[in-house]
Enzyme design. Structure first.
Site, PDB file in Angstrom:
ATOM      1  N   GLY A  39      35.284  36.773  43.892  1.00 23.05           N
ATOM      2  CA  GLY A  39      35.794  37.112  44.996  1.00 23.05           C
ATOM      3  C   GLY A  39      37.122  38.094  45.510  1.00 23.05           C
ATOM      4  CB  VAL A  74      47.176  45.906  41.230  1.00 22.12           C
ATOM      5  CG1 VAL A  74      48.756  45.379  40.553  1.00 22.12           C
ATOM      6  CG2 VAL A  74      46.577  45.940  39.502  1.00 22.12           C
ATOM      7  CE  LYS A 105      44.599  59.558  44.704  1.00 23.64           C
ATOM      8  NZ  LYS A 105      43.855  58.912  43.791  1.00 23.64           N
ATOM      9  N   PRO A 125      43.690  68.452  42.772  1.00 21.60           N
ATOM     10  CG  PRO A 125      42.800  70.334  43.095  1.00 21.60           C
ATOM     11  CD  PRO A 125      43.369  69.872  42.378  1.00 21.60           C
ATOM     12  CB  VAL A 212      31.723  29.414  37.937  1.00 20.94           C
ATOM     13  CG1 VAL A 212      30.245  28.729  37.231  1.00 20.94           C
ATOM     14  CG2 VAL A 212      31.216  29.093  39.613  1.00 20.94           C
ATOM     15  CG  LEU A 360      39.370  44.754  36.895  1.00 20.27           C
ATOM     16  CD1 LEU A 360      40.237  44.073  37.233  1.00 20.27           C
ATOM     17  CD2 LEU A 360      39.383  46.476  36.299  1.00 20.27           C
ATOM     18  CE1 TYR A 470      37.830  63.047  38.137  1.00 18.16           C
ATOM     19  CE2 TYR A 470      37.014  61.806  36.283  1.00 18.16           C
ATOM     20  CZ  TYR A 470      38.154  61.999  37.394  1.00 18.16           C
ATOM     21  OH  TYR A 470      38.572  60.855  37.658  1.00 18.16           O
TER      22      TYR A 470
HETATM   23  C1  LIG Z   1      47.511  48.049  37.158  1.00 19.04           C
HETATM   24  C2  LIG Z   1      46.162  48.395  37.686  1.00 19.04           C
HETATM   25  C3  LIG Z   1      46.114  49.292  38.316  1.00 19.04           C
HETATM   26  C4  LIG Z   1      44.934  49.098  38.743  1.00 19.04           C
HETATM   27  N1  LIG Z   1      44.711  50.476  39.990  1.00 19.04           N
HETATM   28  C5  LIG Z   1      44.129  51.103  40.465  1.00 19.04           C
HETATM   29  C6  LIG Z   1      43.631  51.954  41.351  1.00 19.04           C
HETATM   30  O1  LIG Z   1      44.750  52.553  41.847  1.00 19.04           O
HETATM   31  N2  LIG Z   1      42.690  52.419  42.052  1.00 19.04           N
HETATM   32  C7  LIG Z   1      41.182  51.706  41.648  1.00 19.04           C
HETATM   33  O2  LIG Z   1      40.390  51.633  42.356  1.00 19.04           O
HETATM   34  N3  LIG Z   1      42.007  50.327  40.984  1.00 19.04           N
HETATM   35  C8  LIG Z   1      42.770  50.086  40.469  1.00 19.04           C
HETATM   36  N4  LIG Z   1      42.975  48.975  39.562  1.00 19.04           N
HETATM   37  C9  LIG Z   1      41.744  48.434  39.746  1.00 19.04           C
HETATM   38  C10 LIG Z   1      40.884  47.555  39.780  1.00 19.04           C
HETATM   39  O3  LIG Z   1      42.584  46.201  40.993  1.00 19.04           O
HETATM   40  C11 LIG Z   1      40.588  46.560  40.019  1.00 19.04           C
HETATM   41  O4  LIG Z   1      38.975  47.098  40.062  1.00 19.04           O
HETATM   42  C12 LIG Z   1      39.520  45.673  41.363  1.00 19.04           C
HETATM   43  O5  LIG Z   1      40.737  45.308  42.469  1.00 19.04           O
HETATM   44  C13 LIG Z   1      38.638  44.758  41.287  1.00 19.04           C
HETATM   45  O6  LIG Z   1      39.046  43.535  40.680  1.00 19.04           O
HETATM   46  P1  LIG Z   1      38.016  42.568  40.110  1.00 19.04           P
HETATM   47  O7  LIG Z   1      37.385  42.156  41.784  1.00 19.04           O
HETATM   48  O8  LIG Z   1      36.664  43.286  39.411  1.00 19.04           O
HETATM   49  O9  LIG Z   1      38.413  41.593  39.575  1.00 19.04           O
HETATM   50  P2  LIG Z   1      39.692  40.391  40.306  1.00 19.04           P
HETATM   51  O10 LIG Z   1      41.011  40.700  41.369  1.00 19.04           O
HETATM   52  O11 LIG Z   1      40.688  39.790  39.219  1.00 19.04           O
HETATM   53  O12 LIG Z   1      38.546  39.510  40.424  1.00 19.04           O
HETATM   54  C14 LIG Z   1      37.988  38.270  39.946  1.00 19.04           C
HETATM   55  C15 LIG Z   1      37.541  37.488  41.022  1.00 19.04           C
HETATM   56  O13 LIG Z   1      36.928  36.423  40.131  1.00 19.04           O
HETATM   57  C16 LIG Z   1      36.953  35.202  40.824  1.00 19.04           C
HETATM   58  N5  LIG Z   1      37.118  34.279  39.592  1.00 19.04           N
HETATM   59  C17 LIG Z   1      38.189  34.144  38.267  1.00 19.04           C
HETATM   60  N6  LIG Z   1      37.278  33.361  37.498  1.00 19.04           N
HETATM   61  C18 LIG Z   1      36.111  32.379  38.078  1.00 19.04           C
HETATM   62  C19 LIG Z   1      35.140  31.432  38.130  1.00 19.04           C
HETATM   63  N7  LIG Z   1      35.597  31.343  36.587  1.00 19.04           N
HETATM   64  N8  LIG Z   1      35.062  30.940  38.891  1.00 19.04           N
HETATM   65  C20 LIG Z   1      34.764  30.867  40.586  1.00 19.04           C
HETATM   66  N9  LIG Z   1      35.636  32.608  40.674  1.00 19.04           N
HETATM   67  C21 LIG Z   1      35.835  32.979  39.523  1.00 19.04           C
HETATM   68  C22 LIG Z   1      38.538  35.144  41.391  1.00 19.04           C
HETATM   69  O14 LIG Z   1      38.829  33.572  42.136  1.00 19.04           O
HETATM   70  C23 LIG Z   1      38.441  36.317  41.711  1.00 19.04           C
HETATM   71  O15 LIG Z   1      38.361  35.794  43.274  1.00 19.04           O
HETATM   72  C24 LIG Z   1      44.036  48.864  38.829  1.00 19.04           C
HETATM   73  C25 LIG Z   1      43.771  47.473  37.742  1.00 19.04           C
HETATM   74  C26 LIG Z   1      45.576  47.382  37.253  1.00 19.04           C
HETATM   75  C27 LIG Z   1      44.977  46.641  36.171  1.00 19.04           C
END
Ligand SMILES: Cc1cc2nc3c(=O)[nH]c(=O)nc-3n(C[C@H](O)[C@H](O)[C@H](O)COP(=O)(O)OP(=O)(O)OC[C@H]3O[C@@H](n4cnc5c(N)ncnc54)[C@H](O)[C@@H]3O)c2cc1C
Length: 541
Positions: A39, A74, A105, A125, A212, A360, A470
């Site tokens: 989520g 983040v 932006k 840009p 999970v 991710l 790009y």
């Molecule tokens: C330093 C940094 C800077 C960033 N800056 C940018 C930016 O400027 N622009 C941009 O587009 N992106 C950026 N990103 C990437 C961005 O943060 C992620 O791509 C975005 O937040 C999506 O993350 P996610 O949902 O894949 O993972 P997460 O936010 O890690 O969410 C994972 C989810 O999975 C759930 N989960 C995990 N294990 C289980 C389990 N076993 N059972 C049930 N649920 C589980 C967790 O509860 C959570 O809800 C950045 C990343 C980093 C590290």
């Protein structure tokens, strides 16, 4: 398809063409239920994109979220693609932006990456139809300067986005000015996930809080079920892994191989620290090169998001935090810093058997160009189109994965270019980046062509990965912006043909255009509705 970024929207049919004709809206006969695990932003964006396409066709979508694993929290900058995400969902800026403390932006300013005189800072840009007026001049001057003509070729003076950002204007023209300006956003990542969560529930997505523990597999090695910590078994026709860096389904269950980009993108850590909002509100991200990486500064309506992305091979977490705090004047501030680990690379198959990885869990390119949400959006939109067509067999998997992989490689190469072309020379980190020969063949050929003074258009076009990520003008902007030109002492006075364009005229054009834009904060206080006219294409090849 070097035009991918032209409209900041596209059709998966165009980029990942199906060998099967798109049939009537019959829906994916074999898919009646989809379970998304995770989520974070990826989970909720995927849920909304799939919901738009599938719920009306009778597909049930459920999102499972762990009560114990936090989201990464983040990710505060976007590309212009995010505009299309909200537009397709029918969500107005006036609704979502205030709830996420969001700002506009115009692009990203890169400070301190180059030491070449006159090129210490450059602005990437977001290019708009309005730039048709000055793009030809920029490309002409850049090519002529590479060939030795002493012409102005720094990109900053040629693009409206830089002018708006420099004056802290919002990329929203007055009603009387008939141009659409493409822009991205800054936002609070946690608030955005919360907003998307609320919207997804409104649109029929089911939500369950459960952790999970693992997935079971069937005889073909596909996911048969998910098992929760409470001992429950959950089944679906399709599973989406949005578990972040954990990669619970795509890697831990399905053992999908992973390709690391660590040999060309050294950064594997980040430290983040917010600071109070003060003064006028910028409409740009600033990325400043530091000793062992770079720092972001992202303006939100209520605070700045700051962070230092660095390589743990060159610097410890303590050193990084101290350098960031010094830079922000926050050495004695009580605000705690957040330390994060990053894994940079991608899985080989984003769609493996009955599982899609998004966010991710599918891969990550370090956040220099803020592209992660764009990957999430493109992956989910393309997947939804495959599902709509019922195009689910192995050839579809192969086309889909090739397409997403090329996109990853293209963005990687663009981000690598910032590091490879740096001229800082002050630490081993920067010297090793500049000397890195492990960059892709496509990139080597591109640099070779540029430094020979030849047009890079054909090169960008012929390398699908580079061209997909790009537009050509972004490649011109970065190579010119980093100052990849002959030594100024070797430049000759331009011939009449070379000096075809007057900088004063270009400045005047941009200045007159900029007069149609208003102060960023003032526009945010009264966000206009999206204009009705369709996006016109631009482009210089
Ligand atoms: C330093 C940094 C800077 C960033 N800056 C940018 C930016 O400027 N622009 C941009 O587009 N992106 C950026 N990103 C990437 C961005 O943060 C992620 O791509 C975005 O937040 C999506 O993350 P996610 O949902 O894949 O993972 P997460 O936010 O890690 O969410 C994972 C989810 O999975 C759930 N989960 C995990 N294990 C289980 C389990 N076993 N059972 C049930 N649920 C589980 C967790 O509860 C959570 O809800 C950045 C990343 C980093 C590290």
């Amino acid at each position: 398809m070097a035009s991918l970024f032209m409209n900041y929207s596209w059709s998966a049919k165009e980029l990942a063409p199906s060998s099967r004709p798109a049939g009537p809206a019959a829906g994916p006969a074999a898919v009646r239920s989809v379970v998304i695990v995770g989520g974070g932003t990826a989970g909720w964006m995927t849920a909304l994109i799939l919901a738009r396409s599938l719920i009306a066709r009778g597909v049930e979508i459920t999102l499972l979220e762990s009560p114990t694993v936090a989201t990464i929290g983040v990710g505060e900058g976007s590309t212009p693609w995010l505009r299309d995400f909200f537009f397709r969902l029918g969500i107005e800026e006036a609704e979502w932006m205030p709830q996420c403390n969001a700002t506009y932006k115009c692009g990203v300013r890169f400070d301190g990456w180059s030491r070449r005189p006159g090129f210490e800072s450059y602005f990437h840009p977001f290019v708009s139809p309005l730039d048709n007026l000055t793009m030809t001049q920029f490309v002409h001057n850049a090519e002529a300067r590479v060939r030795g003509a002493n012409l102005h070729a720094h990109p900053n003076r040629f693009f409206i986005a830089e002018r708006l950002a420099a004056a802290r204007l919002a990329p929203k023209p007055a009603e009387s000015f008939p141009f659409d300006i493409w822009h991205g956003y800054h936002f609070d990542a946690e608030l955005l996930a919360r907003f998307l969560h609320k919207k997804a529930l409104e649109r029929g997505v089911h939500h369950r809080t459960c952790h999970v523990t693992h997935a079971t597999l069937d005889e073909q090695g596909a996911i048969a079920s998910l098992v929760t910590r409470a001992g429950e078994t959950i089944r679906a026709d399709l599973y989406v892994d949005c578990t972040g860096f954990a990669g619970l389904l795509i890697e831990k269950a399905l053992k999908t191989p992973y390709v690391s980009f660590a040999d060309v993108l050294f950064n594997d850590r980040a430290v983040a620290l917010p600071t109070p909002a003060e003064g006028p509100l910028p409409s740009e991200t600033v990325s400043t090169a530091l000793r062992h990486g770079w720092a972001w500064k992202i303006p939100l309506t209520n605070r700045y998001g700051n962070g230092y992305v660095y390589s743990s091979h060159f610097c410890s977490a303590d050193e990084a935090e101290t350098e960031l705090r010094e830079r922000l004047g926050a050495l004695d501030a009580q605000t705690p810093a957040r330390h994060l680990k990053m894994r940079v690379g991608r899985v080989t198959q984003h769609w493996n058997k009955n599982c899609l990885a998004n966010g991710l869990s599918q891969g990550f390119i370090e956040p220099l160009e803020a592209t992660a949400l764009m990957f999430i959006q493109i992956t989910a939109t393309a997947f939804a189109e495959y599902l709509e067509r019922g195009d689910l067999g192995p050839p579809a998997h192969e086309r889909f994965n090739r397409f997403v992989n090329e996109l990853f490689e293209g963005v990687r190469d663009y981000v690598v270019t910032h590091f490879k072309t740096n001229t800082r020379n002050d630490t081993a980190y920067w010297r090793e980046n500049a000397a890195n020969e492990r960059i892709s063949e496509a990139l080597k050929q591109l640099y070779f062509t540029w430094t020979r003074g030849k047009s890079i258009v054909a090169r960008v076009r012929e390398h699908t990965s580079i061209g997909k990520a790009y537009p050509i003008v972004s490649w011109y902007a970065i190579l010119a912006g980093m100052g990849i030109f002959p030594d100024p002492r070797e430049l000759h006075a331009p011939t009449a043909t070379e000096a075809r364009y007057e900088m004063a005229e270009i400045d005047d054009l941009i200045e007159r255009s900029a007069a149609n834009f208003s102060d960023h904060r003032r526009v945010l206080a009264n966000i206009p509705p999206r204009r009705k006219e369709s996006l016109t294409t631009y482009f210089w090849w």
